[in-house]
Motif scaffolding. Structure first.
Motif, PDB file in Angstrom:
ATOM      1  N   LEU A   4      14.864  -1.447  -5.501  1.00 56.12           N
ATOM      2  CA  LEU A   4      14.528  -2.468  -6.480  1.00 56.12           C
ATOM      3  C   LEU A   4      13.046  -2.328  -6.803  1.00 56.12           C
ATOM      4  O   LEU A   4      12.201  -2.343  -5.900  1.00 56.12           O
ATOM      5  CB  LEU A   4      14.822  -3.848  -5.892  1.00 56.12           C
ATOM      6  CG  LEU A   4      15.000  -5.033  -6.832  1.00 56.12           C
ATOM      7  CD1 LEU A   4      16.146  -4.794  -7.813  1.00 56.12           C
ATOM      8  CD2 LEU A   4      15.266  -6.297  -6.017  1.00 56.12           C
ATOM      9  N   VAL A   5      12.716  -2.160  -8.077  1.00 60.73           N
ATOM     10  CA  VAL A   5      11.322  -1.974  -8.474  1.00 60.73           C
ATOM     11  C   VAL A   5      10.911  -3.079  -9.440  1.00 60.73           C
ATOM     12  O   VAL A   5      11.733  -3.645 -10.150  1.00 60.73           O
ATOM     13  CB  VAL A   5      11.084  -0.588  -9.116  1.00 60.73           C
ATOM     14  CG1 VAL A   5      11.487   0.522  -8.155  1.00 60.73           C
ATOM     15  CG2 VAL A   5      11.843  -0.445 -10.444  1.00 60.73           C
ATOM     16  N   THR A   6       9.624  -3.379  -9.460  1.00 71.27           N
ATOM     17  CA  THR A   6       9.092  -4.420 -10.329  1.00 71.27           C
ATOM     18  C   THR A   6       8.708  -3.837 -11.686  1.00 71.27           C
ATOM     19  O   THR A   6       8.509  -2.626 -11.822  1.00 71.27           O
ATOM     20  CB  THR A   6       7.844  -5.054  -9.702  1.00 71.27           C
ATOM     21  OG1 THR A   6       6.806  -4.057  -9.639  1.00 71.27           O
ATOM     22  CG2 THR A   6       8.141  -5.586  -8.301  1.00 71.27           C
ATOM     23  N   PRO A   7       8.575  -4.690 -12.693  1.00 71.79           N
ATOM     24  CA  PRO A   7       8.084  -4.198 -13.983  1.00 71.79           C
ATOM     25  C   PRO A   7       6.720  -3.521 -13.866  1.00 71.79           C
ATOM     26  O   PRO A   7       6.472  -2.501 -14.531  1.00 71.79           O
ATOM     27  CB  PRO A   7       8.010  -5.465 -14.834  1.00 71.79           C
ATOM     28  CG  PRO A   7       9.040  -6.372 -14.256  1.00 71.79           C
ATOM     29  CD  PRO A   7       8.988  -6.119 -12.777  1.00 71.79           C
ATOM     30  N   GLU A   8       5.857  -4.070 -13.033  1.00 70.95           N
ATOM     31  CA  GLU A   8       4.526  -3.490 -12.867  1.00 70.95           C
ATOM     32  C   GLU A   8       4.600  -2.095 -12.270  1.00 70.95           C
ATOM     33  O   GLU A   8       3.881  -1.182 -12.701  1.00 70.95           O
ATOM     34  CB  GLU A   8       3.662  -4.413 -12.004  1.00 70.95           C
ATOM     35  CG  GLU A   8       3.329  -5.752 -12.639  1.00 70.95           C
ATOM     36  CD  GLU A   8       4.496  -6.746 -12.640  1.00 70.95           C
ATOM     37  OE1 GLU A   8       4.412  -7.747 -13.387  1.00 70.95           O
ATOM     38  OE2 GLU A   8       5.483  -6.527 -11.899  1.00 70.95           O
ATOM     39  N   TRP A   9       5.494  -1.916 -11.293  1.00 67.63           N
ATOM     40  CA  TRP A   9       5.669  -0.585 -10.689  1.00 67.63           C
ATOM     41  C   TRP A   9       6.182   0.399 -11.736  1.00 67.63           C
ATOM     42  O   TRP A   9       5.696   1.530 -11.843  1.00 67.63           O
ATOM     43  CB  TRP A   9       6.638  -0.647  -9.517  1.00 67.63           C
ATOM     44  CG  TRP A   9       6.812   0.666  -8.811  1.00 67.63           C
ATOM     45  CD1 TRP A   9       6.156   1.106  -7.703  1.00 67.63           C
ATOM     46  CD2 TRP A   9       7.706   1.739  -9.197  1.00 67.63           C
ATOM     47  NE1 TRP A   9       6.563   2.373  -7.360  1.00 67.63           N
ATOM     48  CE2 TRP A   9       7.509   2.790  -8.267  1.00 67.63           C
ATOM     49  CE3 TRP A   9       8.624   1.921 -10.219  1.00 67.63           C
ATOM     50  CZ2 TRP A   9       8.223   3.989  -8.338  1.00 67.63           C
ATOM     51  CZ3 TRP A   9       9.322   3.117 -10.301  1.00 67.63           C
ATOM     52  CH2 TRP A   9       9.122   4.135  -9.370  1.00 67.63           C
ATOM     53  N   LEU A  10       7.170  -0.033 -12.512  1.00 65.96           N
ATOM     54  CA  LEU A  10       7.754   0.860 -13.501  1.00 65.96           C
ATOM     55  C   LEU A  10       6.734   1.236 -14.573  1.00 65.96           C
ATOM     56  O   LEU A  10       6.647   2.404 -14.974  1.00 65.96           O
ATOM     57  CB  LEU A  10       8.978   0.212 -14.142  1.00 65.96           C
ATOM     58  CG  LEU A  10       9.739   1.067 -15.160  1.00 65.96           C
ATOM     59  CD1 LEU A  10      10.180   2.390 -14.544  1.00 65.96           C
ATOM     60  CD2 LEU A  10      10.940   0.310 -15.711  1.00 65.96           C
ATOM     61  N   ALA A  11       5.936   0.270 -15.011  1.00 64.53           N
ATOM     62  CA  ALA A  11       4.919   0.564 -16.025  1.00 64.53           C
ATOM     63  C   ALA A  11       3.900   1.571 -15.503  1.00 64.53           C
ATOM     64  O   ALA A  11       3.453   2.456 -16.237  1.00 64.53           O
ATOM     65  CB  ALA A  11       4.222  -0.725 -16.446  1.00 64.53           C
ATOM     66  N   ALA A  12       3.571   1.457 -14.210  1.00 64.43           N
ATOM     67  CA  ALA A  12       2.574   2.354 -13.623  1.00 64.43           C
ATOM     68  C   ALA A  12       3.115   3.750 -13.370  1.00 64.43           C
ATOM     69  O   ALA A  12       2.354   4.721 -13.350  1.00 64.43           O
ATOM     70  CB  ALA A  12       2.048   1.758 -12.313  1.00 64.43           C
ATOM     71  N   ASN A  13       4.436   3.859 -13.177  1.00 63.21           N
ATOM     72  CA  ASN A  13       5.035   5.145 -12.800  1.00 63.21           C
ATOM     73  C   ASN A  13       5.873   5.780 -13.897  1.00 63.21           C
ATOM     74  O   ASN A  13       6.428   6.871 -13.690  1.00 63.21           O
ATOM     75  CB  ASN A  13       5.904   4.964 -11.546  1.00 63.21           C
ATOM     76  CG  ASN A  13       5.090   4.697 -10.302  1.00 63.21           C
ATOM     77  OD1 ASN A  13       4.667   5.626  -9.615  1.00 63.21           O
ATOM     78  ND2 ASN A  13       4.859   3.427  -9.996  1.00 63.21           N
ATOM     79  N   ALA A  14       5.973   5.137 -15.045  1.00 63.13           N
ATOM     80  CA  ALA A  14       6.862   5.619 -16.111  1.00 63.13           C
ATOM     81  C   ALA A  14       6.514   7.026 -16.574  1.00 63.13           C
ATOM     82  O   ALA A  14       7.381   7.756 -17.068  1.00 63.13           O
ATOM     83  CB  ALA A  14       6.835   4.659 -17.297  1.00 63.13           C
ATOM     84  N   GLY A  15       5.257   7.447 -16.429  1.00 63.78           N
ATOM     85  CA  GLY A  15       4.859   8.770 -16.886  1.00 63.78           C
ATOM     86  C   GLY A  15       5.118   9.889 -15.904  1.00 63.78           C
ATOM     87  O   GLY A  15       4.854  11.062 -16.231  1.00 63.78           O
ATOM     88  N   ALA A  16       5.660   9.585 -14.729  1.00 61.53           N
ATOM     89  CA  ALA A  16       5.935  10.631 -13.739  1.00 61.53           C
ATOM     90  C   ALA A  16       6.952  11.614 -14.301  1.00 61.53           C
ATOM     91  O   ALA A  16       7.956  11.206 -14.903  1.00 61.53           O
ATOM     92  CB  ALA A  16       6.457  10.018 -12.448  1.00 61.53           C
ATOM     93  N   PRO A  17       6.731  12.926 -14.157  1.00 61.47           N
ATOM     94  CA  PRO A  17       7.602  13.912 -14.805  1.00 61.47           C
ATOM     95  C   PRO A  17       9.055  13.880 -14.342  1.00 61.47           C
ATOM     96  O   PRO A  17       9.941  14.336 -15.074  1.00 61.47           O
ATOM     97  CB  PRO A  17       6.930  15.253 -14.469  1.00 61.47           C
ATOM     98  CG  PRO A  17       6.061  14.973 -13.290  1.00 61.47           C
ATOM     99  CD  PRO A  17       5.610  13.557 -13.420  1.00 61.47           C
ATOM    100  N   ASP A  18       9.304  13.359 -13.141  1.00 61.19           N
ATOM    101  CA  ASP A  18      10.679  13.351 -12.635  1.00 61.19           C
ATOM    102  C   ASP A  18      11.363  11.995 -12.805  1.00 61.19           C
ATOM    103  O   ASP A  18      12.515  11.833 -12.403  1.00 61.19           O
ATOM    104  CB  ASP A  18      10.705  13.740 -11.154  1.00 61.19           C
ATOM    105  CG  ASP A  18      10.013  12.719 -10.264  1.00 61.19           C
ATOM    106  OD1 ASP A  18       9.088  12.022 -10.753  1.00 61.19           O
ATOM    107  OD2 ASP A  18      10.390  12.603  -9.075  1.00 61.19           O
TER     108      ASP A  18
END
Length: 283
Positions: A4-18
């Motif tokens: 389970l991830v938070t919106p803040e986590w997803l916004a920070a990691n959305a650019g990860a290539p995988d």
């Protein structure tokens, strides 16, 4: 990646290539529910970088039952076209009353895709956090998808007949109390009222907070305990068509338990003349 991830986590990691993001919104549209078009809603506004999963397209077209799991070839083709392939981490979200991202989570795990998370609170939590939306259609870059398992964590009719007969697994029903007891008719024509003998009733909404985020820890465990569910037993989750049963399975997963989902659920069981049925409160 946590389940389970938070919106803040997803916004920070959305650019990860995988990392891939998928909108798994699906509107069941049962009798009495408002008609909504998930694909149209996606083009109106979605999380940047997301693809529209279209769970209806993942359903087994040869099955007379609604929302049943696809075969490996159909699954691999759909996943590959969406770019949700091998070597990726996948975050699922939805904007659906029945929390359909959990159904996509169960499906991906059934085919061996286990590095999968849900966005806590779905699209509503993303917008509530003041994060931006993207509009328009999306053209994914295809990526090969290899099913590494088939049917993991699922139960079929034959298995459920045995489970109900011998009590080897605890059956937990995610439908409303009125549908479980049989006080309310099933919304699908020709389906008997009631529930599987021996089942416990845990309406899926009880696993969620008022803002749509997931309960955690003691609060989540209490929801299961209050319904008479023993988390130390093997669990088989059911509902109307396997969608909200997936919510219960994900909730158990958050508590460190693995639960199976009966894919045909009550639409199959309640539609057969020779399956045992009970009405009233859980015995």
């Amino acid at each position: 990646m946590e389940p389970l991830v938070t919106p803040e986590w997803l916004a920070a990691n959305a650019g990860a290539p995988d990392l891939r993001i998928a909108d798994a919104t699906y509107h069941v549209s049962l009798a009495g529910e408002a008609v909504r078009d998930a694909a149209a809603e996606f083009t109106t506004g979605h999380i940047p970088g997301a693809v529209f999963m279209d769970l209806a397209g993942f359903s087994d077209t040869a099955s007379p039952l609604p929302s049943t799991m696809p075969g490996p070839a159909q699954f691999a083709s759909r996943m590959g076209k969406l770019g949700l392939g091998d070597g990726t981490r996948i975050v699922l979200y939805d904007d659906a009353a029945h929390r359909t991202a959990a159904r996509a989570w169960v499906m991906l795990r059934a085919f061996g895709f286990t590095d999968v998370a849900l966005l806590d609170g779905g699209l509503g939590a993303w917008t509530a956090a003041g994060l931006p939306l993207e509009t328009g259609a999306v053209a994914p870059r295809p990526r090969h998808a290899t099913p590494r398992d088939t049917g993991a964590g699922l139960r079929d009719l034959t298995q459920m007949r045995a489970i109900v007969a011998d009590g080897s697994e605890q059956v937990v029903d995610a439908r409303s109390a009125a549908r479980f007891t049989g006080d309310e008719a099933d919304p699908r024509p020709g389906i008997a009222p009631g529930h599987m003998p021996g089942a416990r009733n845990l309406p899926y909404g009880r696993l969620l907070n008022p803002d749509g985020t997931w309960k955690r820890g003691d609060a989540l465990a209490a929801a299961f305990a209050d319904a008479g569910v023993d988390l130390d037993r093997q669990l088989a989750m059911t509902c109307g068509s396997g969608i909200t049963a997936s919510v219960l399975a994900f909730g158990a997963h958050l508590l460190g338990r693995e639960a199976a989902v009966y894919d045909g659920s009550w639409t199959e069981w309640g539609g057969l003349a020779d399956t045992p049925k009970a009405t009233g409160a859980a015995a």
